[in-house]
Design an enzyme around this catalytic site. Structure first.
Site, PDB file in Angstrom:
ATOM      1  CB  CYS A 127      -0.805  -0.137   1.249  1.00 59.07           C
ATOM      2  SG  CYS A 127      -1.876  -1.343   1.441  1.00 59.07           S
TER       3      CYS A 127
ATOM      4  N   GLY B 212     -16.213  -8.475 -35.489  1.00 59.46           N
ATOM      5  CA  GLY B 212     -17.193  -8.522 -34.592  1.00 59.46           C
ATOM      6  C   GLY B 212     -17.217  -9.528 -33.315  1.00 59.46           C
TER       7      GLY B 212
ATOM      8  CD  GLU C 132       4.375  -2.313  -9.886  1.00 58.54           C
ATOM      9  OE1 GLU C 132       5.796  -2.495 -10.080  1.00 58.54           O
ATOM     10  OE2 GLU C 132       3.960  -2.761  -8.899  1.00 58.54           O
TER      11      GLU C 132
END
Ligand SMILES: Cc1cc2nc3c(=O)[nH]c(=O)nc-3n(C[C@H](O)[C@H](O)[C@H](O)COP(=O)(O)OP(=O)(O)OC[C@H]3O[C@@H](n4cnc5c(N)ncnc54)[C@H](O)[C@@H]3O)c2cc1C
Length: 414
Positions: free
Chosen positions: A130, A371, A394
């Site tokens: 974190c 498609g 990153e």
């Protein structure tokens, strides 16, 4: 090997590992990819399968990490992400937190925490790194999460909000980067382990994403989170020395704040960039292969569409870019293993080129499938959504260019 010899061949051990991972990617990950993409959840059963065969384990990554050629990790990443990027990230996401500890922690910290990040085959765990915050993405120096030392209790108290954390809130172990000296910009940051079930850490919103939807991404809220002193990665003595050096430089008007001493988060990102580039190579290769097969079998105007130069040349360009990206990744990985410095930002080059390649090659693959390429019946639209993250996380492509340009020129380009 003699100085005159040069080879890009994988050795027999590497080939064996590559084929083993490829088997898991083809037989376990690919058949599950569409389901977990739709569910937008961590594919715990697949992580467990990987753990059972030893593919999700500290031992496996350590073995690849210490491959003297440096190619163990990029090879593993490419095969896993060829299988599926969302599931792949759920399998390797723990690695970013582990690298955070390996890059900044003491031997004791590595031995204590990294195994707890993985758990074991009967009870798998994940970990989170974190660093990013709502107001501190590319600009890491704007970080606000604070860590204050409570000397009486030998504890650090963490407060703040982290965002975009892969495995955030569901991790057993969180590695949190926080400000310990706000005067020093990113030199005043340090990394902390938040052990399992620590009070005060909670998951904020879980993001609903464009791609890599089988990987959990969430905010992590830290409210008076108290961790023991030994959870400061690298230890207090080393931190105090580092801060004292940075203060001296800042006072001398030198390179203290913007200088060369790496901060904790940057050390983690630098070490992981070629590995992230290898993930992008895996996605690009998967899309290229799908498009090649389709172009050989789809008939329009009475002949396979690959008979048209307009299609065949696209495939030629796609394959050329995939191979070029892999070579840049391998160069940076080899340099890192050989102890060479990235004097020309070779790690950033590899991530930049591989990320952009994944985005463009997957877009071309969708075009070649027409498609069908635009539907969820075929995998290339998922690969295209997955690839898009590789120019963002990153370090965005712009930030990689900034790092490369600054490194090459020596000029503090903004
Ligand atoms: C799915 C996902 C998973 C992630 N996982 C993690 C994780 O596990 N741990 C973690 O800490 N973070 C993680 N991140 C965060 C990620 O690293 C950041 O999103 C990234 O660093 C960019 O920050 P930002 O989103 O705030 O964008 P910003 O920094 O706001 O950038 C916005 C745009 O401005 C551009 N820009 C900014 N500054 C400059 C400049 N100086 N020159 C030119 N252009 C510039 C950027 O390139 C970008 O195009 C994750 C993100 C995502 C989406």
């Amino acid at each position: 090997m003699a100085d005159t010899e040069f080879a890009l061949d994988l050795n027999d051990d590497q080939k064996e590992v590559r084929d083993w991972i490829h088997g898991f990617a083809a037989d376990v990950m690919r058949p599950a990819a569409a389901e977990w993409d739709e569910r937008e959840e961590t594919p715990w059963p697949i992580i467990q399968e990987a753990a059972k065969i030893g593919l999700y384990s500290l031992d496996f990554y350590a073995q690849q990490f210490f491959d003297p050629t440096g190619l163990g990790i990029p090879m593993a990443m490419e095969e896993l992400f060829w299988g599926d990027a969302g599931i792949g990230l759920s399998i390797v996401g723990t690695g970013l937190a582990a690298v955070g500890v390996l890059a900044n922690g003491t031997e004791e910290q590595i031995g204590t925490w990294v195994p707890q990040m993985y758990g074991d085959a009967s009870d798998v765990k994940v970990a989170a790194f974190c660093s990013s915050e709502p107001d501190a993405g590319s600009d890491v120096s704007a970080m606000r999460t604070r860590a204050v030392y409570d000397e009486a209790k030998d504890e650090w108290v963490l407060n703040g909000t982290k965002t975009w954390a892969t495995n955030g809130g569901i991790a057993n172990v969180h590695v949190v980067v926080a400000v310990v000296d706000s005067e020093l910009g990113s030199k005043g940051h340090a990394s902390f382990i938040v052990p399992p079930n620590t009070p005060g850490l909670s998951q904020g919103q879980k993001f609903k994403k464009h791609g890599i939807r089988a990987s959990h991404t969430a905010e992590v809220v830290l409210e008076d989170v108290r961790v023991p002193g030994h959870c400061l990665l690298g230890g207090k003595e080393k931190l105090d020395e580092r801060l004292a050096r940075a203060r001296e430089r800042a006072e001398a008007g030198g390179v203290g704040v913007q200088g060369r001493v790496k901060n904790a988060a940057m050390a983690t990102f630098e070490a992981s960039r070629p590995a992230v580039g290898a993930q992008a190579v895996g996605i690009a290769r998967a899309a290229y292969e799908t498009a090649l097969e389709y172009a050989k079998t789809r008939v329009q105007f009475g002949r396979p569409i690959i008979d048209n130069q307009g299609v065949a040349f696209q495939l030629a360009d796609m394959r050329t870019r995939v191979d070029a990206a892999r070579l840049l990744v391998w160069r940076a990985s080899w340099m890192a293993a050989a102890g060479r410095r990235f004097d020309s930002a070779e790690g950033s080059m590899s991530k930049l080129f591989a990320g952009e390649t994944a985005k463009s090659v997957t877009a071309q693959a969708m075009q070649i499938l027409g498609g069908n390429g635009y539907t969820r019946e075929y995998p290339v639209e998922r690969m295209h959504r997955d690839a898009a993250i590789y120019t963002i996380f990153e370090g965005t492509s712009e930030i990689q260019r900034l790092v490369i340009a600054r490194t090459l020129s020596g000029v503090p380009i903004r």
